[in-house]
Write a protein that holds these residues in place. Structure first.
Motif, PDB file in Angstrom:
ATOM      1  N   LEU A  45      79.290  74.714  27.273  1.00 56.75           N
ATOM      2  CA  LEU A  45      80.299  75.668  26.820  1.00 56.75           C
ATOM      3  C   LEU A  45      80.638  75.497  25.342  1.00 56.75           C
ATOM      4  N   HIS A  46      80.674  74.253  24.878  1.00 59.43           N
ATOM      5  CA  HIS A  46      81.106  74.025  23.493  1.00 59.43           C
ATOM      6  C   HIS A  46      79.964  74.112  22.479  1.00 59.43           C
ATOM      7  N   PHE A  47      78.808  73.529  22.821  1.00 61.63           N
ATOM      8  CA  PHE A  47      77.714  73.449  21.849  1.00 61.63           C
ATOM      9  C   PHE A  47      76.643  74.530  22.040  1.00 61.63           C
ATOM     10  N   LEU A  48      76.279  74.810  23.298  1.00 64.99           N
ATOM     11  CA  LEU A  48      75.109  75.660  23.553  1.00 64.99           C
ATOM     12  C   LEU A  48      75.432  77.154  23.568  1.00 64.99           C
ATOM     13  N   LEU A  49      76.370  77.571  24.418  1.00 66.29           N
ATOM     14  CA  LEU A  49      76.633  79.002  24.579  1.00 66.29           C
ATOM     15  C   LEU A  49      76.980  79.722  23.278  1.00 66.29           C
ATOM     16  N   PRO A  50      77.841  79.165  22.418  1.00 70.86           N
ATOM     17  CA  PRO A  50      78.158  79.884  21.170  1.00 70.86           C
ATOM     18  C   PRO A  50      76.956  80.057  20.249  1.00 70.86           C
ATOM     19  N   ARG A  51      75.887  79.270  20.481  1.00 69.44           N
ATOM     20  CA  ARG A  51      74.701  79.365  19.624  1.00 69.44           C
ATOM     21  C   ARG A  51      73.659  80.327  20.169  1.00 69.44           C
ATOM     22  N   ILE A  52      73.723  80.599  21.475  1.00 67.55           N
ATOM     23  CA  ILE A  52      72.700  81.471  22.064  1.00 67.55           C
ATOM     24  C   ILE A  52      73.270  82.814  22.508  1.00 67.55           C
ATOM     25  N   ALA A  53      74.587  82.958  22.505  1.00 59.59           N
ATOM     26  CA  ALA A  53      75.210  84.213  22.934  1.00 59.59           C
ATOM     27  C   ALA A  53      76.227  84.657  21.887  1.00 59.59           C
ATOM     28  N   PRO A  54      76.366  85.969  21.694  1.00 60.62           N
ATOM     29  CA  PRO A  54      77.348  86.460  20.719  1.00 60.62           C
ATOM     30  C   PRO A  54      78.762  86.342  21.281  1.00 60.62           C
ATOM     31  N   VAL A  55      79.516  85.381  20.814  1.00 59.42           N
ATOM     32  CA  VAL A  55      80.898  85.214  21.272  1.00 59.42           C
ATOM     33  C   VAL A  55      81.839  85.439  20.096  1.00 59.42           C
ATOM     34  N   LYS A  56      83.001  85.976  20.383  1.00 58.51           N
ATOM     35  CA  LYS A  56      84.010  86.226  19.358  1.00 58.51           C
ATOM     36  C   LYS A  56      85.178  85.289  19.605  1.00 58.51           C
ATOM     37  N   GLN A  57      85.502  84.498  18.612  1.00 59.74           N
ATOM     38  CA  GLN A  57      86.546  83.499  18.769  1.00 59.74           C
ATOM     39  C   GLN A  57      87.924  84.142  18.975  1.00 59.74           C
ATOM     40  N   ILE A  58      88.706  83.536  19.864  1.00 64.94           N
ATOM     41  CA  ILE A  58      90.080  83.968  20.103  1.00 64.94           C
ATOM     42  C   ILE A  58      91.028  83.280  19.130  1.00 64.94           C
TER      43      ILE A  58
END
Length: 273
Positions: free
Chosen positions: A41-54
């Motif tokens: 959740l912290h290292f992998l997903l933000p690098r492989i999926a487009p996420v927008k920070q809250i």
């Protein structure tokens, strides 16, 4: 299905059984799951999926490592709780049962148990969370969790040992409320670890926290449907910015009924997609 409680002794042995292995097996299960999920959740997903920070502020240097370290104690407390549940089961105390789960009736009952556990867990979390914000408990116990103004997945279990005992006590109490399969008890309360981690990641994972109720809502109403009664990552993230708001875990009904929902929550809901 309830008569299967007496079949525990005939459960097949295993080097790392789902349940029945005592404190050390429980601790291994929790530690591996917690840090593996946290890393994804912290290292992998933000690098492989487009996420927008809250979150509106960056994390401080060393904050993630600190929270990962602080989580070790609560993981041990949760393992003790699981060992207690196993001992109660062995002594035929409470309403837990073992054996195979098969057939539509038993599977349906397990789904009902999950729904009951969700509502009970959410209620327990809301009211104990509010208790932890009472002056003395906040200053001496809960303040550790709120060191993280911009939390990460590893903030999920980053709290005081006393808080861990309070938060996880419901995992023992539910064993006396209705019959629950030991395997379901273990898997459900392992999954709640993901919920606690996911609620702190700082970006939305889904339209709402992935509970059974959330999955049903997704299937019936679709991804873009607003479901204001279901919690989001934004819901708990706002609690770290506004500590007197947003005390619930899965659903918003307690926050709405008790006036602890932040006024801007509904306006900003799902604006992160």
């Amino acid at each position: 299905m309830i008569t299967q409680r007496t079949q525990t002794a005939r459960d097949p042995p295993s080097i790392l059984p789902l349940y029945g292995g005592g404190f050390w097996v429980a601790l291994v299960q929790l530690t591996v799951f917690y840090y593996a999920v946290g890393a994804v959740l912290h290292f992998l997903l933000p690098r492989i999926a487009p996420v927008k920070q809250i979150q509106h502020q960056p994390r401080k240097r060393g904050e993630v490592l600190r929270d990962a370290f602080y989580s070790l104690g609560p993981l041990a407390v949760k393992a003790v709780v699981w060992a207690i549940v196993e001992e109660l089961h062995k002594r035929d105390l409470g309403l837990t049962y073992g054996g195979q789960v098969s057939g539509l009736a038993e599977v349906s009952y397990c789904c009902l148990c999950i729904a009951l556990l969700d509502y009970l867990h959410d209620t327990w979390f809301y009211w104990t969370h509010r208790l932890l914000h009472w002056g003395p408990l906040y200053r001496h116990v809960h303040y550790i969790h709120h060191k993280s103004k911009a939390p990460s997945a590893f903030t999920g279990y980053s709290f005081h040992l006393v808080e861990a005992a309070i938060v996880f006590a419901n995992e023992i109490l539910v064993c006396f409320l209705f019959p629950v399969h030991m395997g379901l008890h273990r898997l459900y309360h392992l999954y709640t670890t993901l919920i606690h981690e996911g609620g702190h990641v700082g970006y939305e994972l889904a339209p709402f926290i992935p509970t059974l109720e959330g999955l049903v809502t997704l299937a019936v109403r679709g991804v873009r449907s607003r479901a204001p009664w279901l919690n989001t990552v934004q819901h708990h993230d706002m609690h770290h910015r506004y500590p007197t708001r947003h005390f619930s875990l899965y659903f918003t009904h307690w926050d709405r009924l008790c006036g602890t929902l932040h006024p801007s929550y509904d306006k900003d809901l799902f604006s992160y997609y």
